[in-house]
Write a protein that holds these residues in place. Structure first.
Motif, mmCIF file in Angstrom:
data_model
loop_
_atom_site.group_PDB
_atom_site.id
_atom_site.type_symbol
_atom_site.label_atom_id
_atom_site.label_comp_id
_atom_site.label_asym_id
_atom_site.label_seq_id
_atom_site.Cartn_x
_atom_site.Cartn_y
_atom_site.Cartn_z
ATOM 1 N N ASN B 61 29.735 11.968 -46.975
ATOM 2 C CA ASN B 61 28.882 10.615 -46.657
ATOM 3 C C ASN B 61 28.791 10.654 -45.234
ATOM 4 N N ALA B 62 29.646 11.266 -44.457
ATOM 5 C CA ALA B 62 29.573 11.129 -42.896
ATOM 6 C C ALA B 62 28.109 12.039 -42.412
ATOM 7 N N LEU B 63 27.837 13.129 -43.284
ATOM 8 C CA LEU B 63 26.877 13.740 -43.134
ATOM 9 C C LEU B 63 25.490 13.059 -43.516
ATOM 10 N N ARG B 64 25.461 12.609 -44.474
ATOM 11 C CA ARG B 64 24.410 11.491 -44.908
ATOM 12 C C ARG B 64 24.167 10.378 -43.800
ATOM 13 N N ARG B 65 25.226 9.722 -43.517
ATOM 14 C CA ARG B 65 25.007 8.523 -42.446
ATOM 15 C C ARG B 65 24.480 9.198 -41.387
ATOM 16 N N ILE B 66 24.803 10.363 -40.624
ATOM 17 C CA ILE B 66 24.375 10.932 -39.619
ATOM 18 C C ILE B 66 23.005 11.247 -39.528
ATOM 19 N N VAL B 71 20.413 11.228 -35.786
ATOM 20 C CA VAL B 71 19.560 12.289 -35.372
ATOM 21 C C VAL B 71 18.551 11.697 -34.785
ATOM 22 N N PRO B 72 18.272 12.213 -33.497
ATOM 23 C CA PRO B 72 17.027 11.512 -32.725
ATOM 24 C C PRO B 72 15.676 12.088 -32.943
ATOM 25 N N THR B 73 14.775 10.786 -32.776
ATOM 26 C CA THR B 73 13.178 11.353 -32.803
ATOM 27 C C THR B 73 12.714 10.495 -31.839
ATOM 28 N N LYS B 284 11.665 19.229 -39.554
ATOM 29 C CA LYS B 284 11.786 20.017 -40.995
ATOM 30 C C LYS B 284 13.340 19.404 -41.567
ATOM 31 N N PRO B 285 13.334 19.231 -43.054
ATOM 32 C CA PRO B 285 14.529 19.010 -43.588
ATOM 33 C C PRO B 285 15.638 19.970 -43.079
ATOM 34 N N ARG B 286 15.468 21.087 -43.001
ATOM 35 C CA ARG B 286 16.385 22.095 -42.586
ATOM 36 C C ARG B 286 17.157 21.954 -41.288
ATOM 37 N N ARG B 287 16.304 21.495 -40.408
ATOM 38 C CA ARG B 287 16.336 21.168 -38.981
ATOM 39 C C ARG B 287 17.073 19.722 -39.052
ATOM 40 N N ILE B 288 16.905 18.847 -39.670
ATOM 41 C CA ILE B 288 17.619 17.644 -40.097
ATOM 42 C C ILE B 288 19.134 17.774 -40.273
ATOM 43 N N LEU B 289 19.319 18.626 -41.144
ATOM 44 C CA LEU B 289 20.525 18.816 -41.587
ATOM 45 C C LEU B 289 21.312 19.788 -40.412
ATOM 46 N N ARG B 290 20.716 20.472 -39.809
ATOM 47 C CA ARG B 290 21.359 21.199 -38.688
ATOM 48 C C ARG B 290 21.785 20.227 -37.694
ATOM 49 N N ASP B 291 20.751 19.416 -37.155
ATOM 50 C CA ASP B 291 21.060 18.475 -36.234
ATOM 51 C C ASP B 291 22.441 17.754 -36.553
ATOM 52 N N ALA B 292 22.320 17.355 -38.005
ATOM 53 C CA ALA B 292 23.489 16.279 -38.486
ATOM 54 C C ALA B 292 24.555 16.999 -38.133
ATOM 55 N N ILE B 293 24.682 18.175 -38.661
ATOM 56 C CA ILE B 293 26.167 18.907 -38.558
ATOM 57 C C ILE B 293 26.692 19.192 -37.045
ATOM 58 N N LEU B 294 25.692 19.518 -36.370
ATOM 59 C CA LEU B 294 25.993 19.501 -34.835
ATOM 60 C C LEU B 294 26.406 18.297 -34.201
ATOM 61 N N ILE B 295 25.882 17.098 -34.774
ATOM 62 C CA ILE B 295 26.216 15.909 -34.390
ATOM 63 C C ILE B 295 27.706 15.511 -34.691
ATOM 64 N N LEU B 296 27.952 15.811 -36.020
ATOM 65 C CA LEU B 296 29.419 15.809 -36.620
ATOM 66 C C LEU B 296 30.399 16.496 -35.765
ATOM 67 N N LYS B 297 29.791 17.874 -35.432
ATOM 68 C CA LYS B 297 30.807 18.696 -34.906
ATOM 69 C C LYS B 297 31.034 18.225 -33.326
#
Lengths: 69, 316
Positions: B61-66, B71-73, B284-297
């Motif tokens: 859920n943390a990943l989804r919410r981030i 994730v900035p645009t 790209k969706p892959r990039r969104i996931l990567r950014d979200a993981i980095l923000i969570l980190k």
């Protein structure tokens, strides 16, 4: 009191200050064809291009800033 | 009964509690990350489906919410309207413009603060000037204002960038003859928590992996009846026997549970998340996931810092 009488008389003969203001031309946008029309207060409100009788005021110059939210 | 499985009954959901809660004396956080697997099931330019196994709902859920809100645009924020004689009110037009996805690399821009003025480092400038006219042959030109009418004008330092609206055919306004829209649009960097227009995803969601087992062998008419019963076409018949063919397609409608003779057992795998990420097209969706993981980190690291400061502060 002769002066006031004269000024009252002159009002009917030549345009007074109020009259000059009413003669000023203001431009409006025709609601049908979009043509810009200039009117004085005495003109009939008919578009020169199409004869339509509904007009819109023009926006004041300078613009405005809005938040896109 | 498997601890990892939540049971779907006709009216209830059983065994739904989390399995790895620290207080349960179970695993340590490091065990979770060691056993975590991430698998891309489907990847398209604008959407993506991934399987994440071995995590619990709080992390998922943390990943989804981030992804949705942090994730900035880049998005249009300030609209300088010089002319709007269209039927759309100024505020509504400005709002519509704000929601247009702008294709720009957010990492190349800084956040604009209240004190900053617009410059090449924190803003993108678009110009929009459309006037609708009736031509000599009575046809009407520029009846529709589309997002392709936004003309990017590079600010100093942006000459090498490629910036444009993601989609060229978003209808912004409709004009009548003589009506005109003239505006300057300033884009700024932001996050979805401030306003949804900055969210890089249309939606990012997850669901649990369904688990379907047949407790008995179904043959002949029974198998056909079961196959017919399922609207999601989960079951199929192979060698005259009913089998579970498309487990993933199960919508948990529980129609198959209504006839108890089928002996279907429905469940949810509690640590297997099927993520669906739909991008707005900016990233790209892959990039969104990567950014979200980095923000969570980064958030986790910030917490470690806070805890360390607290640890070393003498208790009074």
């Amino acid at each position: 009191m002769g002066d006031t009488e004269r000024s009252l008389l002159s009002k009917s003969d030549e345009p007074s200050s109020l009259g000059i203001m009413n003669m000023k031309k203001v431009s409006y946008i025709c609601g049908w064809c979009g043509k810009e029309n200039e009117f004085t207060s005495r003109d009939e409100l008919n578009c020169i291009g199409c004869g339509y009788r509904i007009f819109y005021k023009k926006r004041l110059a300078g613009g405005a800033q809005y938040e896109a939210r | 009964m498997d601890v990892n499985m939540a049971q779907l009954k006709s009216h209830t959901l059983e065994n739904t509690q989390t399995i790895e809660h620290p207080s349960s004396g179970g695993k340590a956080l490091s065990d979770i990350f060691d056993n975590l697997t991430l698998e891309i099931i489907e990847e398209n330019p604008d959407d993506m489906i991934i399987d994440i196994k071995g995590i619990e709902a709080p992390l998922a859920n943390a990943l989804r919410r981030i992804m949705i809100s942090e994730v900035p645009t880049m998005a249009i924020e300030d609209v300088d309207l010089y002319q709007n004689t269209s039927v759309i009110p100024d505020e509504v037009l400005a709002h519509r413009l704000g929601l247009i996805p702008i294709y720009a690399e957010p990492e190349k821009f800084k956040y604009k603060t209240q004190e900053d003025s617009h410059n090449g480092e924190n803003s993108i400038l678009f110009k929009l000037h459309v006037k609708c006219i009736r031509l000599q042959d009575k046809s009407i030109q520029n009846e529709n204002v589309y997002s392709r009418d936004l003309i990017w004008s590079p600010l100093p330092g942006q000459e090498k960038m490629h910036i444009a609206p993601v989609h060229s055919d978003i209808l912004i306004a409709k004009l009548g003859p003589g009506q005109e829209i003239e505006a300057e649009l300033w884009c700024e960097k932001g996050i979805g928590a401030t306003h949804t227009k900055w969210s890089p995803v249309c939606t990012a969601s997850y669901r649990l992996m369904p688990s379907i087992t047949l407790s008995q062998i179904l043959k002949g008419e029974n198998a056909k009846a079961l196959k017919r019963k399922c609207q999601a076409k989960v079951f199929d018949i192979e060698d005259g026997k009913a089998i579970v063919a498309n487990m993933r397609d199960c919508t948990s409608c529980r129609e198959c549970l209504r006839d108890e003779n089928f002996g279907v057992v429905l469940g949810k795998v509690k640590d297997h998340f099927i993520f669906s990420i739909e991008s707005t097209g900016i990233l790209k969706p892959r990039r969104i996931l990567r950014d979200a993981i980095l923000i969570l980190k980064k958030k986790a690291r910030d917490w470690i810092d806070i805890i360390n400061v607290y640890k070393h502060t003498p208790k009074s």
